[in-house]
Design a protein around this motif. Sequence first.
Motif, PDB file in Angstrom:
ATOM      1  N   ILE A  60       0.727  -0.957  -0.107  1.00 32.78           N
ATOM      2  CA  ILE A  60       0.047  -0.066   0.108  1.00 32.78           C
ATOM      3  C   ILE A  60       0.843   1.238  -0.132  1.00 32.78           C
ATOM      4  N   ASP A  61       1.963   1.261   0.456  1.00 34.11           N
ATOM      5  CA  ASP A  61       2.872   2.157   0.569  1.00 34.11           C
ATOM      6  C   ASP A  61       3.718   2.567  -0.646  1.00 34.11           C
ATOM      7  N   SER A  62       2.982   2.928  -1.755  1.00 35.73           N
ATOM      8  CA  SER A  62       3.742   3.407  -2.987  1.00 35.73           C
ATOM      9  C   SER A  62       3.839   4.809  -2.996  1.00 35.73           C
ATOM     10  N   SER A  63       4.289   5.306  -4.305  1.00 37.89           N
ATOM     11  CA  SER A  63       4.690   6.757  -4.116  1.00 37.89           C
ATOM     12  C   SER A  63       3.294   7.548  -4.497  1.00 37.89           C
ATOM     13  N   LYS A  69      -1.368   7.937   1.440  1.00 36.77           N
ATOM     14  CA  LYS A  69      -0.446   6.823   1.960  1.00 36.77           C
ATOM     15  C   LYS A  69      -0.859   6.560   3.138  1.00 36.77           C
ATOM     16  N   ILE A  70      -1.345   7.395   4.115  1.00 43.12           N
ATOM     17  CA  ILE A  70      -1.710   7.262   5.303  1.00 43.12           C
ATOM     18  C   ILE A  70      -3.405   6.485   5.365  1.00 43.12           C
ATOM     19  N   ILE A  71      -4.154   6.824   4.354  1.00 42.32           N
ATOM     20  CA  ILE A  71      -5.247   6.382   4.186  1.00 42.32           C
ATOM     21  C   ILE A  71      -5.254   4.727   3.851  1.00 42.32           C
ATOM     22  N   VAL A  73      -2.384   2.945   4.233  1.00 40.63           N
ATOM     23  CA  VAL A  73      -1.877   1.782   5.152  1.00 40.63           C
ATOM     24  C   VAL A  73      -2.790   1.671   6.664  1.00 40.63           C
ATOM     25  N   GLY A  74      -3.318   2.780   6.660  1.00 40.75           N
ATOM     26  CA  GLY A  74      -4.462   2.460   7.945  1.00 40.75           C
ATOM     27  C   GLY A  74      -5.542   1.888   7.700  1.00 40.75           C
ATOM     28  N   LEU A  75      -6.245   1.701   6.277  1.00 40.32           N
ATOM     29  CA  LEU A  75      -7.304   0.640   5.892  1.00 40.32           C
ATOM     30  C   LEU A  75      -6.589  -0.502   5.746  1.00 40.32           C
ATOM     31  N   ALA A  76      -5.545  -0.623   5.410  1.00 43.49           N
ATOM     32  CA  ALA A  76      -4.978  -2.175   5.333  1.00 43.49           C
ATOM     33  C   ALA A  76      -4.753  -2.686   6.641  1.00 43.49           C
ATOM     34  N   ALA A  77      -4.221  -1.675   7.791  1.00 32.98           N
ATOM     35  CA  ALA A  77      -3.845  -2.325   9.007  1.00 32.98           C
ATOM     36  C   ALA A  77      -5.156  -2.267   9.839  1.00 32.98           C
ATOM     37  N   ILE A  78      -6.109  -1.940   9.412  1.00 32.42           N
ATOM     38  CA  ILE A  78      -7.578  -2.254   9.996  1.00 32.42           C
ATOM     39  C   ILE A  78      -8.303  -3.257   9.378  1.00 32.42           C
ATOM     40  N   LEU A  79      -8.243  -3.508   8.107  1.00 32.46           N
ATOM     41  CA  LEU A  79      -9.184  -4.361   7.559  1.00 32.46           C
ATOM     42  C   LEU A  79      -8.378  -5.765   7.542  1.00 32.46           C
ATOM     43  N   VAL A  80      -7.226  -5.916   7.547  1.00 38.79           N
ATOM     44  CA  VAL A  80      -6.441  -7.439   7.431  1.00 38.79           C
ATOM     45  C   VAL A  80      -6.764  -8.185   8.654  1.00 38.79           C
ATOM     46  N   PRO A  81      -6.441  -7.452   9.983  1.00 46.38           N
ATOM     47  CA  PRO A  81      -6.748  -8.074  11.092  1.00 46.38           C
ATOM     48  C   PRO A  81      -8.296  -8.591  11.346  1.00 46.38           C
ATOM     49  N   THR A  82      -9.213  -7.587  10.969  1.00 47.84           N
ATOM     50  CA  THR A  82     -10.632  -7.761  11.098  1.00 47.84           C
ATOM     51  C   THR A  82     -11.159  -8.911  10.218  1.00 47.84           C
ATOM     52  N   ALA A 118      -5.905   0.632  -5.052  1.00 49.32           N
ATOM     53  CA  ALA A 118      -6.993  -0.079  -4.748  1.00 49.32           C
ATOM     54  C   ALA A 118      -6.548  -1.474  -5.219  1.00 49.32           C
ATOM     55  N   ASN A 119      -5.623  -1.779  -6.157  1.00 42.91           N
ATOM     56  CA  ASN A 119      -5.191  -2.966  -6.590  1.00 42.91           C
ATOM     57  C   ASN A 119      -4.375  -3.607  -5.596  1.00 42.91           C
ATOM     58  N   GLN A 120      -3.410  -2.690  -5.284  1.00 43.69           N
ATOM     59  CA  GLN A 120      -2.298  -3.139  -3.927  1.00 43.69           C
ATOM     60  C   GLN A 120      -3.240  -3.508  -2.789  1.00 43.69           C
ATOM     61  N   MET A 121      -4.386  -2.793  -2.387  1.00 47.03           N
ATOM     62  CA  MET A 121      -5.120  -3.095  -1.287  1.00 47.03           C
ATOM     63  C   MET A 121      -5.761  -4.497  -1.468  1.00 47.03           C
TER      64      MET A 121
END
Length: 142
Positions: A60-63, A69-71, A73-82, A118-121
Amino acid sequence: MQEKKRKFIDELLYKISDDHFYNAVKITLCAVLSFLIFYDRDGVAVAFGLTLGATLCSPIDSSNSLKEKIIGVGLAAILVPTFSIALTLLYYYTFIFYVVFAIFVFFSALISLYGQRANQMSFTLLLGICLSFIHITNTSDA
């Protein structure tokens, strides 16, 4: 001979100055440091989980802008464990599990239609869904 050395040094400096190299070093350091800091002799579950989390959030942390970037990484950090916790808890309730699993996979695949980030997410979420089945032996271990 001198020209070959100069050409090699120029190519090496060109590759080191690339953003992809910087991102790879950053992800590697984050994964290694999280493993070393949280390593315990009794078990490596916490250290491995944090290392895996750092690795899953890395695509998710691409240029792009800092806000995006914050959105991401934050979504990935919330959705993956959920997703992982929900699938682990519902594993032994077969009908509900399959419905929730199908919804999660569909949602994760659907968001890949909205562009590169979104593809990376989507990749991160689908990989997280797959990895949520690694540790299931019984519900008390989840």
